[in-house]
Design a protein around this motif. Structure first.
Motif, PDB file in Angstrom:
ATOM      1  N   ILE A  19      87.756  44.463 168.861  1.00 39.40           N
ATOM      2  CA  ILE A  19      86.785  45.107 169.750  1.00 39.40           C
ATOM      3  C   ILE A  19      85.491  45.404 168.995  1.00 39.40           C
ATOM      4  O   ILE A  19      84.393  45.175 169.520  1.00 39.40           O
ATOM      5  CB  ILE A  19      87.389  46.392 170.374  1.00 39.40           C
ATOM      6  CG1 ILE A  19      88.488  46.016 171.361  1.00 39.40           C
ATOM      7  CG2 ILE A  19      86.314  47.230 171.059  1.00 39.40           C
ATOM      8  CD1 ILE A  19      89.311  47.175 171.868  1.00 39.40           C
ATOM      9  N   LEU A  20      85.587  45.886 167.773  1.00 45.07           N
ATOM     10  CA  LEU A  20      84.379  46.148 166.968  1.00 45.07           C
ATOM     11  C   LEU A  20      83.599  44.870 166.683  1.00 45.07           C
ATOM     12  O   LEU A  20      82.369  44.848 166.779  1.00 45.07           O
ATOM     13  CB  LEU A  20      84.760  46.844 165.660  1.00 45.07           C
ATOM     14  CG  LEU A  20      85.153  48.314 165.777  1.00 45.07           C
ATOM     15  CD1 LEU A  20      85.644  48.846 164.434  1.00 45.07           C
ATOM     16  CD2 LEU A  20      83.986  49.131 166.282  1.00 45.07           C
ATOM     17  N   ILE A  21      84.289  43.805 166.353  1.00 51.21           N
ATOM     18  CA  ILE A  21      83.620  42.517 166.107  1.00 51.21           C
ATOM     19  C   ILE A  21      82.910  42.048 167.373  1.00 51.21           C
ATOM     20  O   ILE A  21      81.763  41.601 167.330  1.00 51.21           O
ATOM     21  CB  ILE A  21      84.636  41.471 165.600  1.00 51.21           C
ATOM     22  CG1 ILE A  21      85.084  41.822 164.180  1.00 51.21           C
ATOM     23  CG2 ILE A  21      84.046  40.067 165.648  1.00 51.21           C
ATOM     24  CD1 ILE A  21      86.241  40.997 163.668  1.00 51.21           C
ATOM     25  N   PHE A  22      83.569  42.170 168.524  1.00 48.52           N
ATOM     26  CA  PHE A  22      82.966  41.788 169.793  1.00 48.52           C
ATOM     27  C   PHE A  22      81.708  42.598 170.076  1.00 48.52           C
ATOM     28  O   PHE A  22      80.683  42.055 170.490  1.00 48.52           O
ATOM     29  CB  PHE A  22      83.983  41.960 170.933  1.00 48.52           C
ATOM     30  CG  PHE A  22      83.410  41.697 172.285  1.00 48.52           C
ATOM     31  CD1 PHE A  22      83.148  40.412 172.711  1.00 48.52           C
ATOM     32  CD2 PHE A  22      83.117  42.759 173.145  1.00 48.52           C
ATOM     33  CE1 PHE A  22      82.616  40.163 173.957  1.00 48.52           C
ATOM     34  CE2 PHE A  22      82.577  42.528 174.397  1.00 48.52           C
ATOM     35  CZ  PHE A  22      82.332  41.226 174.800  1.00 48.52           C
ATOM     36  N   LEU A  23      81.748  43.896 169.846  1.00 49.09           N
ATOM     37  CA  LEU A  23      80.587  44.751 170.084  1.00 49.09           C
ATOM     38  C   LEU A  23      79.429  44.406 169.159  1.00 49.09           C
ATOM     39  O   LEU A  23      78.267  44.412 169.578  1.00 49.09           O
ATOM     40  CB  LEU A  23      80.973  46.225 169.944  1.00 49.09           C
ATOM     41  CG  LEU A  23      81.891  46.782 171.034  1.00 49.09           C
ATOM     42  CD1 LEU A  23      82.299  48.213 170.712  1.00 49.09           C
ATOM     43  CD2 LEU A  23      81.223  46.700 172.390  1.00 49.09           C
ATOM     44  N   ILE A  24      79.717  44.094 167.910  1.00 47.78           N
ATOM     45  CA  ILE A  24      78.669  43.724 166.955  1.00 47.78           C
ATOM     46  C   ILE A  24      78.014  42.406 167.380  1.00 47.78           C
ATOM     47  O   ILE A  24      76.789  42.283 167.385  1.00 47.78           O
ATOM     48  CB  ILE A  24      79.239  43.647 165.526  1.00 47.78           C
ATOM     49  CG1 ILE A  24      79.570  45.056 165.029  1.00 47.78           C
ATOM     50  CG2 ILE A  24      78.269  42.958 164.581  1.00 47.78           C
ATOM     51  CD1 ILE A  24      80.360  45.101 163.736  1.00 47.78           C
ATOM     52  N   VAL A  25      78.822  41.418 167.743  1.00 46.71           N
ATOM     53  CA  VAL A  25      78.280  40.130 168.200  1.00 46.71           C
ATOM     54  C   VAL A  25      77.453  40.328 169.462  1.00 46.71           C
ATOM     55  O   VAL A  25      76.359  39.769 169.602  1.00 46.71           O
ATOM     56  CB  VAL A  25      79.426  39.118 168.431  1.00 46.71           C
ATOM     57  CG1 VAL A  25      78.934  37.886 169.163  1.00 46.71           C
ATOM     58  CG2 VAL A  25      80.067  38.736 167.110  1.00 46.71           C
ATOM     59  N   LEU A  26      77.943  41.136 170.369  1.00 45.41           N
ATOM     60  CA  LEU A  26      77.213  41.411 171.605  1.00 45.41           C
ATOM     61  C   LEU A  26      75.863  42.064 171.309  1.00 45.41           C
ATOM     62  O   LEU A  26      74.852  41.718 171.917  1.00 45.41           O
ATOM     63  CB  LEU A  26      78.057  42.304 172.514  1.00 45.41           C
ATOM     64  CG  LEU A  26      77.528  42.543 173.921  1.00 45.41           C
ATOM     65  CD1 LEU A  26      77.505  41.236 174.698  1.00 45.41           C
ATOM     66  CD2 LEU A  26      78.391  43.552 174.644  1.00 45.41           C
ATOM     67  N   ALA A  27      75.818  42.976 170.360  1.00 48.38           N
ATOM     68  CA  ALA A  27      74.560  43.644 169.997  1.00 48.38           C
ATOM     69  C   ALA A  27      73.557  42.652 169.428  1.00 48.38           C
ATOM     70  O   ALA A  27      72.359  42.757 169.690  1.00 48.38           O
ATOM     71  CB  ALA A  27      74.838  44.761 168.994  1.00 48.38           C
ATOM     72  N   PHE A  28      74.029  41.669 168.655  1.00 47.26           N
ATOM     73  CA  PHE A  28      73.122  40.676 168.083  1.00 47.26           C
ATOM     74  C   PHE A  28      72.595  39.699 169.124  1.00 47.26           C
ATOM     75  O   PHE A  28      71.558  39.086 168.936  1.00 47.26           O
ATOM     76  CB  PHE A  28      73.796  39.911 166.943  1.00 47.26           C
ATOM     77  CG  PHE A  28      73.781  40.656 165.643  1.00 47.26           C
ATOM     78  CD1 PHE A  28      72.607  40.808 164.925  1.00 47.26           C
ATOM     79  CD2 PHE A  28      74.941  41.227 165.151  1.00 47.26           C
ATOM     80  CE1 PHE A  28      72.588  41.501 163.735  1.00 47.26           C
ATOM     81  CE2 PHE A  28      74.939  41.925 163.964  1.00 47.26           C
ATOM     82  CZ  PHE A  28      73.755  42.068 163.248  1.00 47.26           C
ATOM     83  N   ILE A  29      73.293  39.555 170.234  1.00 50.31           N
ATOM     84  CA  ILE A  29      72.841  38.658 171.292  1.00 50.31           C
ATOM     85  C   ILE A  29      71.961  39.399 172.288  1.00 50.31           C
ATOM     86  O   ILE A  29      70.879  38.953 172.642  1.00 50.31           O
ATOM     87  CB  ILE A  29      74.049  38.020 172.012  1.00 50.31           C
ATOM     88  CG1 ILE A  29      74.768  37.072 171.052  1.00 50.31           C
ATOM     89  CG2 ILE A  29      73.612  37.283 173.270  1.00 50.31           C
ATOM     90  CD1 ILE A  29      76.087  36.561 171.572  1.00 50.31           C
ATOM     91  N   VAL A  30      72.405  40.554 172.743  1.00 48.69           N
ATOM     92  CA  VAL A  30      71.696  41.301 173.781  1.00 48.69           C
ATOM     93  C   VAL A  30      70.413  41.937 173.242  1.00 48.69           C
ATOM     94  O   VAL A  30      69.392  41.943 173.920  1.00 48.69           O
ATOM     95  CB  VAL A  30      72.624  42.366 174.409  1.00 48.69           C
ATOM     96  CG1 VAL A  30      71.874  43.274 175.350  1.00 48.69           C
ATOM     97  CG2 VAL A  30      73.772  41.688 175.129  1.00 48.69           C
ATOM     98  N   GLY A  31      70.450  42.440 172.026  1.00 43.47           N
ATOM     99  CA  GLY A  31      69.283  43.117 171.452  1.00 43.47           C
ATOM    100  C   GLY A  31      68.035  42.241 171.419  1.00 43.47           C
ATOM    101  O   GLY A  31      66.999  42.604 171.990  1.00 43.47           O
ATOM    102  N   PRO A  32      68.084  41.055 170.795  1.00 39.21           N
ATOM    103  CA  PRO A  32      66.893  40.197 170.766  1.00 39.21           C
ATOM    104  C   PRO A  32      66.470  39.706 172.150  1.00 39.21           C
ATOM    105  O   PRO A  32      65.276  39.579 172.419  1.00 39.21           O
ATOM    106  CB  PRO A  32      67.336  39.012 169.897  1.00 39.21           C
ATOM    107  CG  PRO A  32      68.434  39.542 169.057  1.00 39.21           C
ATOM    108  CD  PRO A  32      69.131  40.568 169.911  1.00 39.21           C
ATOM    109  N   THR A  33      67.421  39.481 173.038  1.00 42.99           N
ATOM    110  CA  THR A  33      67.077  39.041 174.390  1.00 42.99           C
ATOM    111  C   THR A  33      66.298  40.133 175.119  1.00 42.99           C
ATOM    112  O   THR A  33      65.289  39.856 175.763  1.00 42.99           O
ATOM    113  CB  THR A  33      68.355  38.687 175.174  1.00 42.99           C
ATOM    114  OG1 THR A  33      69.070  37.684 174.458  1.00 42.99           O
ATOM    115  CG2 THR A  33      68.033  38.196 176.557  1.00 42.99           C
ATOM    116  N   ASN A  34      66.751  41.364 175.008  1.00 48.95           N
ATOM    117  CA  ASN A  34      66.029  42.476 175.639  1.00 48.95           C
ATOM    118  C   ASN A  34      64.648  42.653 175.038  1.00 48.95           C
ATOM    119  O   ASN A  34      63.679  42.900 175.747  1.00 48.95           O
ATOM    120  CB  ASN A  34      66.824  43.776 175.515  1.00 48.95           C
ATOM    121  CG  ASN A  34      67.934  43.862 176.526  1.00 48.95           C
ATOM    122  OD1 ASN A  34      67.938  43.144 177.512  1.00 48.95           O
ATOM    123  ND2 ASN A  34      68.891  44.727 176.271  1.00 48.95           N
TER     124      ASN A  34
END
Length: 154
Positions: A19-34
């Motif tokens: 779950i932590l790995i998923f959240l970190i990957v999600l942050a790296f994808i969503v952050g730059p897109t936003n």
């Protein structure tokens, strides 16, 4: 204690790590897109304020020599394509002409045997052009003369 009961804490730990790995990957994808979306909106708002634009949509960013944007906007009830940079400096604008775009696009597809493609209007080397992207390559054609400005084959 049974063997399967002893393994429960290690399974829980593995699930927490996943779950932590998923959240970190999600942050790296969503952050730059936003950030990219907010940057586009900020530049677009500057352009809207400067030119007294009614509405804008279909903003697209691209980078060749520098970061540029194109947007379809309504000014005094007339649709235009606007081409501007990060500083909201307007480089050019043209009225939207769907019939010309469609006809030019179809002619270019036939003439250069391009298939499975999409296009957008961009500002490239002081000219407006069609940027056609396909599986075979990318092309930029001059908007007025339909001459090739750039051709990259894959």
């Amino acid at each position: 204690m049974k063997r399967w009961q002893e393994k429960i804490p290690s399974i829980n730990l593995a699930l927490i790590n996943l779950i932590l790995i998923f959240l970190i990957v999600l942050a790296f994808i969503v952050g730059p897109t936003n950030k990219m979306w907010f940057d586009q909106q900020k530049v677009l708002n500057k352009v809207i304020e400067r030119l007294e634009i009614d509405t804008c949509n279909n903003i697209v960013s691209y980078y060749f020599d520098k970061q540029m944007y194109s947007a379809q906007c309504t000014i005094n009830e007339v649709e235009y394509y606007l081409f501007f940079d990060d500083n909201a400096i307007l480089y050019d604008k043209i009225p939207v002409d769907v019939s010309k775009e469609t006809e030019d696009y179809m002619n270019l597809l036939d003439q250069y045997s391009i298939s499975n493609s999409s296009y957008q209007l961009i500002y490239y080397k002081n000219k407006i052009g069609y940027w056609i992207k396909s599986k075979q390559g990318e092309y930029i054609f001059d908007y007025s003369s339909l001459d090739v400005m750039l051709k990259v084959r894959f």
